[in-house]
Design a protein around this motif. Structure first.
Motif, PDB file in Angstrom:
ATOM      1  N   VAL A 113       0.892  -1.226  -0.168  1.00 37.85           N
ATOM      2  CA  VAL A 113       0.207   0.039   0.031  1.00 37.85           C
ATOM      3  C   VAL A 113       0.809   1.014  -0.034  1.00 37.85           C
ATOM      4  CG1 VAL A 113      -1.761   1.380   1.151  1.00 37.85           C
ATOM      5  CG2 VAL A 113      -1.897  -1.312   1.179  1.00 37.85           C
ATOM      6  N   GLY A 114       0.566   2.115  -0.903  1.00 36.52           N
ATOM      7  CA  GLY A 114       1.659   3.278  -1.187  1.00 36.52           C
ATOM      8  C   GLY A 114       1.294   4.398  -0.062  1.00 36.52           C
ATOM      9  N   SER A 115       2.212   5.396   0.145  1.00 39.65           N
ATOM     10  CA  SER A 115       1.942   6.241   1.205  1.00 39.65           C
ATOM     11  C   SER A 115       0.875   7.236   1.197  1.00 39.65           C
ATOM     12  CB  SER A 115       2.984   7.281   0.974  1.00 39.65           C
ATOM     13  OG  SER A 115       4.477   6.743   1.317  1.00 39.65           O
ATOM     14  N   GLY A 116       0.062   7.263   0.098  1.00 43.70           N
ATOM     15  CA  GLY A 116      -1.017   8.288  -0.191  1.00 43.70           C
ATOM     16  C   GLY A 116      -2.271   7.426   0.120  1.00 43.70           C
ATOM     17  N   GLU A 117      -2.041   5.955   0.380  1.00 50.32           N
ATOM     18  CA  GLU A 117      -3.360   5.113   0.707  1.00 50.32           C
ATOM     19  C   GLU A 117      -3.328   4.546   1.774  1.00 50.32           C
ATOM     20  OE1 GLU A 117      -5.569   5.077  -1.787  1.00 50.32           O
ATOM     21  OE2 GLU A 117      -4.293   5.714  -3.402  1.00 50.32           O
ATOM     22  N   VAL A 118      -2.421   5.133   2.830  1.00 54.51           N
ATOM     23  CA  VAL A 118      -2.428   4.427   4.264  1.00 54.51           C
ATOM     24  C   VAL A 118      -3.621   4.762   4.889  1.00 54.51           C
ATOM     25  CG1 VAL A 118      -0.888   4.462   6.595  1.00 54.51           C
ATOM     26  CG2 VAL A 118       0.250   4.292   4.033  1.00 54.51           C
ATOM     27  N   ASN A 119      -4.084   5.896   4.824  1.00 59.16           N
ATOM     28  CA  ASN A 119      -5.508   6.286   5.516  1.00 59.16           C
ATOM     29  C   ASN A 119      -6.580   6.022   4.844  1.00 59.16           C
ATOM     30  OD1 ASN A 119      -3.669   7.279   7.901  1.00 59.16           O
ATOM     31  ND2 ASN A 119      -3.381   9.053   6.313  1.00 59.16           N
ATOM     32  N   ASN A 120      -6.581   5.427   3.675  1.00 55.78           N
ATOM     33  CA  ASN A 120      -7.841   4.928   2.955  1.00 55.78           C
ATOM     34  C   ASN A 120      -8.209   3.728   3.477  1.00 55.78           C
ATOM     35  OD1 ASN A 120      -9.584   4.343   0.938  1.00 55.78           O
ATOM     36  ND2 ASN A 120      -8.198   4.403  -0.982  1.00 55.78           N
ATOM     37  N   PHE A 121      -9.013   3.869   4.641  1.00 55.22           N
ATOM     38  CA  PHE A 121      -9.688   2.688   5.023  1.00 55.22           C
ATOM     39  C   PHE A 121     -10.626   1.792   3.997  1.00 55.22           C
ATOM     40  CE2 PHE A 121      -8.789   4.249   9.886  1.00 55.22           C
ATOM     41  CZ  PHE A 121      -7.461   4.187   9.604  1.00 55.22           C
ATOM     42  N   VAL A 122     -11.194   2.579   3.044  1.00 56.63           N
ATOM     43  CA  VAL A 122     -11.902   1.484   2.038  1.00 56.63           C
ATOM     44  C   VAL A 122     -11.187   0.613   1.331  1.00 56.63           C
ATOM     45  CG1 VAL A 122     -13.527   1.679   0.042  1.00 56.63           C
ATOM     46  CG2 VAL A 122     -13.764   3.566   1.986  1.00 56.63           C
ATOM     47  N   LEU A 123      -9.839   1.088   1.024  1.00 55.72           N
ATOM     48  CA  LEU A 123      -9.038   0.519   0.288  1.00 55.72           C
ATOM     49  C   LEU A 123      -8.466  -0.768   1.252  1.00 55.72           C
ATOM     50  CD1 LEU A 123      -7.543  -0.221  -2.182  1.00 55.72           C
ATOM     51  CD2 LEU A 123      -5.846   1.305  -1.673  1.00 55.72           C
ATOM     52  N   LEU A 124      -8.340  -0.317   2.403  1.00 54.59           N
ATOM     53  CA  LEU A 124      -7.551  -1.195   3.432  1.00 54.59           C
ATOM     54  C   LEU A 124      -8.623  -2.220   3.834  1.00 54.59           C
ATOM     55  CD1 LEU A 124      -5.392   1.002   5.781  1.00 54.59           C
ATOM     56  CD2 LEU A 124      -4.637  -0.414   4.009  1.00 54.59           C
ATOM     57  N   GLU A 125      -9.905  -1.870   3.805  1.00 58.26           N
ATOM     58  CA  GLU A 125     -10.871  -2.918   4.143  1.00 58.26           C
ATOM     59  C   GLU A 125     -10.812  -3.826   3.041  1.00 58.26           C
ATOM     60  OE1 GLU A 125     -13.561  -4.958   6.219  1.00 58.26           O
ATOM     61  OE2 GLU A 125     -13.140  -3.082   6.951  1.00 58.26           O
ATOM     62  N   LYS A 126     -10.992  -3.465   1.656  1.00 57.92           N
ATOM     63  CA  LYS A 126     -11.151  -4.205   0.828  1.00 57.92           C
ATOM     64  C   LYS A 126      -9.637  -5.166   0.548  1.00 57.92           C
ATOM     65  CE  LYS A 126     -12.391  -5.579  -3.423  1.00 57.92           C
ATOM     66  NZ  LYS A 126     -13.834  -6.072  -3.860  1.00 57.92           N
ATOM     67  N   ILE A 127      -8.589  -4.856   0.975  1.00 56.59           N
ATOM     68  CA  ILE A 127      -7.439  -5.565   1.099  1.00 56.59           C
ATOM     69  C   ILE A 127      -7.428  -6.578   2.134  1.00 56.59           C
ATOM     70  CG2 ILE A 127      -5.083  -5.770   1.367  1.00 56.59           C
ATOM     71  CD1 ILE A 127      -4.754  -3.138  -0.124  1.00 56.59           C
ATOM     72  N   ALA A 128      -7.901  -6.373   3.256  1.00 54.21           N
ATOM     73  CA  ALA A 128      -8.074  -7.090   4.594  1.00 54.21           C
ATOM     74  C   ALA A 128      -8.762  -8.236   4.180  1.00 54.21           C
ATOM     75  CB  ALA A 128      -8.541  -6.352   5.763  1.00 54.21           C
ATOM     76  N   ARG A 129      -9.874  -7.899   3.320  1.00 56.83           N
ATOM     77  CA  ARG A 129     -10.874  -9.179   3.148  1.00 56.83           C
ATOM     78  C   ARG A 129     -10.245 -10.417   2.018  1.00 56.83           C
ATOM     79  NH1 ARG A 129     -17.002  -6.353   2.578  1.00 56.83           N
ATOM     80  NH2 ARG A 129     -16.771  -5.242   4.751  1.00 56.83           N
ATOM     81  N   THR A 130      -8.901  -9.945   1.697  1.00 60.42           N
ATOM     82  CA  THR A 130      -8.636 -11.122   0.963  1.00 60.42           C
ATOM     83  C   THR A 130      -7.748 -11.905   2.009  1.00 60.42           C
ATOM     84  OG1 THR A 130      -6.336  -9.925   0.844  1.00 60.42           O
ATOM     85  CG2 THR A 130      -8.057  -9.380  -0.867  1.00 60.42           C
ATOM     86  N   GLY A 131      -7.266 -11.515   2.820  1.00 55.71           N
ATOM     87  CA  GLY A 131      -6.736 -12.308   3.892  1.00 55.71           C
ATOM     88  C   GLY A 131      -5.115 -12.482   3.647  1.00 55.71           C
ATOM     89  N   LYS A 132      -4.839 -11.495   2.967  1.00 57.68           N
ATOM     90  CA  LYS A 132      -3.274 -11.437   2.655  1.00 57.68           C
ATOM     91  C   LYS A 132      -2.573 -10.464   3.477  1.00 57.68           C
ATOM     92  CE  LYS A 132      -4.025 -13.458  -1.671  1.00 57.68           C
ATOM     93  NZ  LYS A 132      -4.336 -13.462  -3.365  1.00 57.68           N
ATOM     94  N   PRO A 133      -1.031 -10.713   3.630  1.00 61.13           N
ATOM     95  CA  PRO A 133      -0.386  -9.666   4.321  1.00 61.13           C
ATOM     96  C   PRO A 133      -0.186  -8.356   3.291  1.00 61.13           C
ATOM     97  CG  PRO A 133       0.712 -11.869   4.119  1.00 61.13           C
ATOM     98  CD  PRO A 133      -0.477 -12.004   3.086  1.00 61.13           C
ATOM     99  N   VAL A 134      -0.118  -7.420   4.214  1.00 56.32           N
ATOM    100  CA  VAL A 134       0.076  -6.087   3.552  1.00 56.32           C
ATOM    101  C   VAL A 134       1.543  -5.318   4.199  1.00 56.32           C
ATOM    102  CG1 VAL A 134      -0.799  -3.815   3.873  1.00 56.32           C
ATOM    103  CG2 VAL A 134      -2.414  -5.857   3.732  1.00 56.32           C
ATOM    104  N   ILE A 135       1.988  -4.670   3.108  1.00 55.73           N
ATOM    105  CA  ILE A 135       3.128  -3.883   3.556  1.00 55.73           C
ATOM    106  C   ILE A 135       2.765  -2.346   3.308  1.00 55.73           C
ATOM    107  CG2 ILE A 135       5.481  -3.084   2.598  1.00 55.73           C
ATOM    108  CD1 ILE A 135       6.021  -5.941   1.745  1.00 55.73           C
TER     109      ILE A 135
END
Length: 332
Positions: A113-135
């Protein structure tokens, strides 16, 4: 082992052939992963988005630029297959929920996740639902913001890592923020890395020595090439040298030296260390002063140089010629 990520981002300038060429080139550097960016213009941008850097003479808007950067699902799958063949982990940062859907079809091991998206909780929610690790890159985030993001990920049981990053292109040494690596380690107790935009090798080398477990940096064939990140990137040759340096530092860090034990240097100490000698002809009965002394190789032929103070003020039993080794039996 440090995860080394060579980021291509948009260095391919929308050319599929160039993207494949970067995969072949990066594979030869020894990097572990190659990272692209997945842009779906209609999903992430609008005609109102300004250019970060006005580099393009062919795109009327930033959104037009993103459209040129798009690949089809089949093209992304082809890039992923090429990475698999080349022994590289395929990575790509999504900038929309639609991009996450696409990358799930392509098949990714983890998300960056790029610097500009770290506080984009909509995108983070979408990624979280994949169950995969995040950097996540911390470039634009304060600790207060990072704390909120970390809490968000923890609540969803997401395995996460954080990169110290300064969002400045190129980054100057004063902006590296190498001190933050340890701060992040202590604050979050997770794997911490370093994302670099300095166009130099020393930042990532220093970060490795300071404990970074992930390195990410932009790569380009030539720094004069077209694109927003070219002048903040390393060349392929520089990347190869950086990877070699990082691996050497890893070996050093995983092989600590016991400074209390110098037994392996016994032979070398015999060669390099010295014995006491005199620097002039001296008569019998002469009282030794510091100005009479010299030291000569090898060790063991005279009194140890480190013990010189024990013989100051003693008398010679007999006369001795210049440059003679000096031993206890020569003294009264």
């Amino acid at each position: 082992m440090t995860l080394i990520i060579a980021e291509i981002a948009q260095a391919h300038d929308g050319s599929l052939g160039m993207a494949h060429a970067y995969i072949d080139a990066v594979a030869k550097t020894g990097a572990n992963a190659i990272k692209f960016q997945t842009h779906i213009a209609e999903a992430e941008s609008s005609i109102f988005e300004p250019f970060r850097v006005k580099f393009s003479k062919q795109d009327d808007s930033r959104m037009d630029y993103w459209k040129r950067m798009e690949f089809t699902l089949q093209q992304w799958k082809g890039l992923k297959a090429h990475c698999d063949e080349a022994g590289l982990e395929f990575m790509s940062s999504p900038f929309s929920n639609a991009a996450v859907d696409l990358l799930e079809e392509v098949g990714v091991k983890r998300y960056k996740v790029g610097s500009g998206e770290v506080n984009n909780f909509v995108l983070l929610e979408k990624i979280a639902r994949t169950g995969k690790p995040v950097i996540i890159s911390s470039g634009m985030s304060s600790y207060k913001e990072l704390d909120a993001t970390v809490q968000f990920l923890k609540e969803r049981n997401v395995l996460y890592s954080i990169l110290q990053c300064t969002t400045s292109y190129p980054t100057s040494p004063e902006q590296f923020g190498l001190n933050v690596i340890q701060e992040l380690k202590e604050r979050y107790q997770v794997s911490i890395g370093f994302s670099d935009h300095s166009a130099s090798q020393e930042a990532c080398i220093a970060a490795t020595a300071l404990g970074a477990e992930i390195l990410e940096f932009h790569v380009v064939f030539n720094k004069e090439m077209f694109g927003p990140d070219a002048k903040s990137s390393l060349t392929i040759d520089e990347t190869t040298k950086l990877v070699g340096a990082v691996r050497n530092i890893e070996r050093a860090l995983t092989n600590p030296i016991d400074k209390a034990d110098n037994s392996e240097y016994a032979t070398l100490k015999q060669i390099f260390e010295k014995s006491l000698a005199i620097n002039k002809d001296l008569p019998a009965g002469h009282i030794i002063t510091f100005s009479d002394l010299e030291t000569k190789k090898p060790k063991g032929y005279g009194i140890l140089a480190s013990d010189y103070k024990t013989i100051i003020g003693k008398k010679l039993k007999q006369s001795m010629p210049k440059w003679s080794f000096l031993n206890e039996e020569d003294l009264l």
